[in-house]
Design an enzyme around this catalytic site. Structure first.
Site: not given
Length: 233
Positions: A93, A68, A211-213, A142
């Protein structure tokens, strides 16, 4: 594309590595948990000769390994690890706040089939052997919305060619984004790197965890888009 390059690269990194001050518990996760979950031999400092790192040494067996890229807060990675305990998942990440959030979720879920690289995915791909990854995820990367910054997006040859090298023939590469121009660039750049488009949909995969995004995108009226590619033999 299939030849391993042992030369330590010099490259720029764009984006944040730190955000708001970490909570005390998050600092504890980083100091107590990250060391045992972090794969060795990834950074140039640890591995200046860029000797290939076999994923079997990370998980200790011959299980399939998934990757990921930019796991954000880690909810999708932990969900997939719990859903697929026979698979090893490496998450990359560089944003340390996201790493701390992931470590908290790993503790809460009790998953053990994960490894965490708190840095640039390119450093990991530099040392993974050819055809060692069975599935890869790029969820809400992004967007770098300004045109002059599009070369910083993950879906460029600088990232995609190394990704193609480390993925097994037939391996699946998933991309989720809410940015129409990111969809455009993904469709333009991914196939020439060695992938075939096998799915394009406004509906998520059956095993998807929002996901939160994604939830933020939906609140702000930006519909998600899900793209599925297969590594060409």
């Amino acid at each position: 594309m299939s030849e391993f390059d042992p030369t330590p690269p010099r490259r720029n990194f764009y984006g944040r590595r730190h955000g708001k001050t970490l909570r005390h518990s998050q600092k504890g996760y980083l100091s107590e948990d990250l060391g045992s979950l972090r794969p060795c031999g990834i950074t140039v400092q640890e591995n200046p000769d860029r000797t290939p790192v076999d994923p079997a040494t990370i998980f200790g067996d011959g299980r399939p390994v998934w990757l990921e890229i930019g796991f954000g807060g880690g909810e999708h990675m932990v969900h997939m690890a719990a859903r697929c305990p026979g698979v090893g998942i490496i998450g990359c990440e560089p944003f340390i706040n996201g790493v701390a959030m992931l470590l908290g979720k790993i503790r809460a879920a009790g998953v053990e089939n994960v490894s965490v690289h708190p840095g640039d995915a390119r450093d990991l791909m530099d040392v993974l052997p050819d055809a060692s990854i069975s599935k890869a995820f790029l969820n809400y990367p992004d967007p770098w919305p300004k045109a002059r910054h599009h070369r910083r997006r993950f879906v460029t040859p600088e990232h995609l060619i190394p990704l193609a090298r480390v993925m097994k023939p037939g391996a699946e590469f998933r991309v989720a984004t809410d940015i129409p121009d990111y969809v455009r660039q993904t469709l333009e750049e991914v196939p020439p790197a060695g992938f075939d488009l096998i799915g394009e949909s406004p509906e998520p995969w059956d095993d998807w965890l929002s996901t939160r995004y994604e939830q933020k995108a939906l609140r702000e009226g930006r519909p998600p888009h899900y793209l599925t590619f297969r590594r060409r033999p």
